[in-house]
Motif scaffolding. Structure first.
Motif, PDB file in Angstrom:
ATOM      1  N   UNK A  94       0.802  -1.223   0.000  1.00 23.75           N
ATOM      2  CA  UNK A  94       0.000   0.000   0.000  1.00 23.75           C
ATOM      3  C   UNK A  94       0.833   1.271   0.000  1.00 23.75           C
ATOM      4  N   UNK A  95       2.118   1.176   0.325  1.00 24.35           N
ATOM      5  CA  UNK A  95       2.976   2.352   0.325  1.00 24.35           C
ATOM      6  C   UNK A  95       3.558   2.663  -1.047  1.00 24.35           C
ATOM      7  N   UNK A  96       3.313   1.779  -2.005  1.00 27.54           N
ATOM      8  CA  UNK A  96       3.939   1.923  -3.308  1.00 27.54           C
ATOM      9  C   UNK A  96       3.294   2.972  -4.194  1.00 27.54           C
ATOM     10  N   UNK A  97       3.935   3.190  -5.324  1.00 24.14           N
ATOM     11  CA  UNK A  97       3.415   4.084  -6.363  1.00 24.14           C
ATOM     12  C   UNK A  97       2.093   3.531  -6.876  1.00 24.14           C
ATOM     13  N   UNK A  98       1.114   4.396  -7.075  1.00 27.03           N
ATOM     14  CA  UNK A  98      -0.181   3.952  -7.577  1.00 27.03           C
ATOM     15  C   UNK A  98      -0.037   3.462  -9.019  1.00 27.03           C
ATOM     16  N   UNK A  99      -0.508   2.261  -9.270  1.00 24.32           N
ATOM     17  CA  UNK A  99      -0.392   1.664 -10.602  1.00 24.32           C
ATOM     18  C   UNK A  99      -1.308   2.372 -11.586  1.00 24.32           C
ATOM     19  N   UNK A 100      -0.790   2.686 -12.759  1.00 26.16           N
ATOM     20  CA  UNK A 100      -1.536   3.378 -13.802  1.00 26.16           C
ATOM     21  C   UNK A 100      -1.293   2.713 -15.154  1.00 26.16           C
ATOM     22  N   UNK A 122       3.620  -6.543   7.206  1.00 26.40           N
ATOM     23  CA  UNK A 122       4.467  -5.877   6.218  1.00 26.40           C
ATOM     24  C   UNK A 122       5.727  -6.667   5.938  1.00 26.40           C
ATOM     25  N   UNK A 123       6.708  -5.988   5.342  1.00 24.43           N
ATOM     26  CA  UNK A 123       7.965  -6.611   4.947  1.00 24.43           C
ATOM     27  C   UNK A 123       9.109  -6.097   5.808  1.00 24.43           C
ATOM     28  N   UNK A 124      10.091  -6.959   6.018  1.00 22.75           N
ATOM     29  CA  UNK A 124      11.340  -6.480   6.590  1.00 22.75           C
ATOM     30  C   UNK A 124      11.901  -5.405   5.658  1.00 22.75           C
ATOM     31  N   UNK A 125      12.293  -4.275   6.207  1.00 27.84           N
ATOM     32  CA  UNK A 125      12.696  -3.126   5.400  1.00 27.84           C
ATOM     33  C   UNK A 125      13.869  -3.440   4.476  1.00 27.84           C
ATOM     34  N   UNK A 126      14.682  -4.408   4.819  1.00 23.34           N
ATOM     35  CA  UNK A 126      15.831  -4.740   3.974  1.00 23.34           C
ATOM     36  C   UNK A 126      15.418  -5.320   2.618  1.00 23.34           C
ATOM     37  N   UNK A 127      14.207  -5.851   2.561  1.00 21.59           N
ATOM     38  CA  UNK A 127      13.680  -6.315   1.272  1.00 21.59           C
ATOM     39  C   UNK A 127      13.469  -5.111   0.358  1.00 21.59           C
ATOM     40  N   UNK A 128      12.889  -4.063   0.901  1.00 21.78           N
ATOM     41  CA  UNK A 128      12.675  -2.835   0.126  1.00 21.78           C
ATOM     42  C   UNK A 128      14.004  -2.211  -0.303  1.00 21.78           C
ATOM     43  N   UNK A 136       4.559  -1.075  -5.883  1.00 22.23           N
ATOM     44  CA  UNK A 136       3.319  -0.677  -6.542  1.00 22.23           C
ATOM     45  C   UNK A 136       2.107  -0.963  -5.665  1.00 22.23           C
ATOM     46  N   UNK A 137       1.123  -0.087  -5.773  1.00 21.33           N
ATOM     47  CA  UNK A 137      -0.161  -0.240  -5.096  1.00 21.33           C
ATOM     48  C   UNK A 137      -1.259  -0.105  -6.130  1.00 21.33           C
ATOM     49  N   UNK A 138      -2.348  -0.859  -5.967  1.00 15.65           N
ATOM     50  CA  UNK A 138      -3.472  -0.751  -6.907  1.00 15.65           C
ATOM     51  C   UNK A 138      -4.575   0.153  -6.376  1.00 15.65           C
ATOM     52  N   UNK A 139      -4.350   0.802  -5.234  1.00  9.62           N
ATOM     53  CA  UNK A 139      -5.358   1.727  -4.725  1.00  9.62           C
ATOM     54  C   UNK A 139      -5.270   1.905  -3.230  1.00  9.62           C
ATOM     55  N   UNK A 140      -5.963   2.908  -2.757  1.00 12.61           N
ATOM     56  CA  UNK A 140      -5.924   3.248  -1.335  1.00 12.61           C
ATOM     57  C   UNK A 140      -6.973   2.461  -0.554  1.00 12.61           C
ATOM     58  N   UNK A 141      -6.771   1.170  -0.481  1.00 14.44           N
ATOM     59  CA  UNK A 141      -7.639   0.302   0.311  1.00 14.44           C
ATOM     60  C   UNK A 141      -6.822  -0.915   0.723  1.00 14.44           C
ATOM     61  N   UNK A 142      -7.338  -1.673   1.652  1.00 12.99           N
ATOM     62  CA  UNK A 142      -6.569  -2.783   2.223  1.00 12.99           C
ATOM     63  C   UNK A 142      -7.085  -4.123   1.705  1.00 12.99           C
ATOM     64  N   UNK A 143      -6.166  -4.973   1.269  1.00 18.35           N
ATOM     65  CA  UNK A 143      -6.488  -6.331   0.843  1.00 18.35           C
ATOM     66  C   UNK A 143      -5.748  -7.326   1.732  1.00 18.35           C
ATOM     67  N   UNK A 144      -6.150  -8.582   1.657  1.00 15.64           N
ATOM     68  CA  UNK A 144      -5.536  -9.606   2.492  1.00 15.64           C
ATOM     69  C   UNK A 144      -4.070  -9.828   2.143  1.00 15.64           C
ATOM     70  N   UNK A 145      -3.743  -9.744   0.877  1.00 17.20           N
ATOM     71  CA  UNK A 145      -2.373  -9.975   0.443  1.00 17.20           C
ATOM     72  C   UNK A 145      -2.127  -9.384  -0.926  1.00 17.20           C
ATOM     73  N   UNK A 146      -0.950  -9.639  -1.465  1.00 14.11           N
ATOM     74  CA  UNK A 146      -0.566  -9.047  -2.740  1.00 14.11           C
ATOM     75  C   UNK A 146      -0.957  -9.841  -3.964  1.00 14.11           C
TER      76      UNK A 146
END
Length: 256
Positions: A94-100, A122-128, A136-146
């Motif tokens: 959800x923190x990613x760039x909005x997909x377009x 979330x992810x261990x920051x070292x992955x990022x 990437x994010x597909x929108x400002x809402x919460x889903x169970x997973x990616x």
């Protein structure tokens, strides 16, 4: 193109990857679609892939070892010269760039995409910091997973690859591809109940039809997604269409 998906639920992709456009693209050899269960790369006897966050707090955090191990163990995608292609490693979060659509077009030019589908807090920051190239994010809402966001992005990207769609112009005229929403579509019969197809579409005059479609796209965008027009340079004719539409809206308000 080669696409790999790291997920704890590879079975979720079985139907998606074998059906419709994605299934046809894979059957044609245009794209290779694969999944990897990164639980297989757990480094402990319980096969856990998450742990409590340092510093306390709710939820669990995905550990770096399984993710790094899974990505680094992926068979490389080779160029025609036999050289390995450096993949774009995409983190769904959800923190990613909005997909377009623009991002879809950019990714469609790549040869190897890797998607990481997370769960938990979330992810261990070292992955990022040290593994991914895109978030990437597909929108400002919460889903169970990616997983579902990954499916959305993969479908959007693959349909842009040459040879995937039966009509190559379909992707070019889609909503967002031109910066505008798509114009209205009609098909047979020309009259259904009391509703008729616009005469312009029956005229056979291709230039006028093209002009009508552009106007309808512009007006539909004004009505539904005016934000898409911010920064767009309108032609003289387009400005007249906008002024005409605004005048009609004012008249409707007065009459209502």
């Amino acid at each position: 193109m080669k696409i790999d998906v790291l997920t704890l639920f590879p079975e979720m992709f079985e139907g998606v990857f074998s059906s419709s456009i994605l299934g046809k693209a894979r059957d044609k050899g245009i794209v290779s679609l694969g999944t990897v269960n990164f639980r297989d790369y757990s480094t402990n006897k319980h096969n856990t892939v998450d742990d409590y966050p340092y510093g306390g707090g709710g939820g669990m955090v995905l550990k770096p070892e399984p993710i790094f191990g899974a990505v680094e163990d992926l068979p490389p995608h080779l160029t025609e010269e036999g050289e390995p292609v450096k993949p774009r490693v995409i983190l769904l979060c959800p923190q990613g760039e909005t997909f377009t659509q623009k991002k879809a077009e950019e990714l469609s030019g790549e040869e190897h995409l890797v998607f990481i589908c997370g769960h938990y807090e979330g992810y261990d920051e070292r992955i990022r910091q040290h593994l991914v190239t895109d978030e990437l994010s597909v929108g400002d809402y919460v889903l169970t997973g990616g997983e579902i966001p990954a499916m959305v992005i993969i479908d959007s990207v693959v349909r842009l690859l040459p040879g995937v769609l039966g009509n190559e112009m379909s992707a070019v005229t889609d909503s967002f591809s031109t910066g505008l929403l798509e114009y209205p579509h009609y098909t047979r019969p020309a009259k259904f109940r009391d509703w008729e197809v616009p005469e312009m579409l029956l005229s056979g005059h291709h230039a006028n039809v093209k002009k009508w479609r552009l106007k309808e796209s512009l007006i539909r965008t004004l009505e539904r997604r005016p934000d898409l027009l911010e920064g767009r340079v309108l032609s003289k004719e387009e400005k007249l269409w906008v002024a005409e539409w605004k005048k009609q809206q004012q008249e409707k308000e007065i009459n209502s």
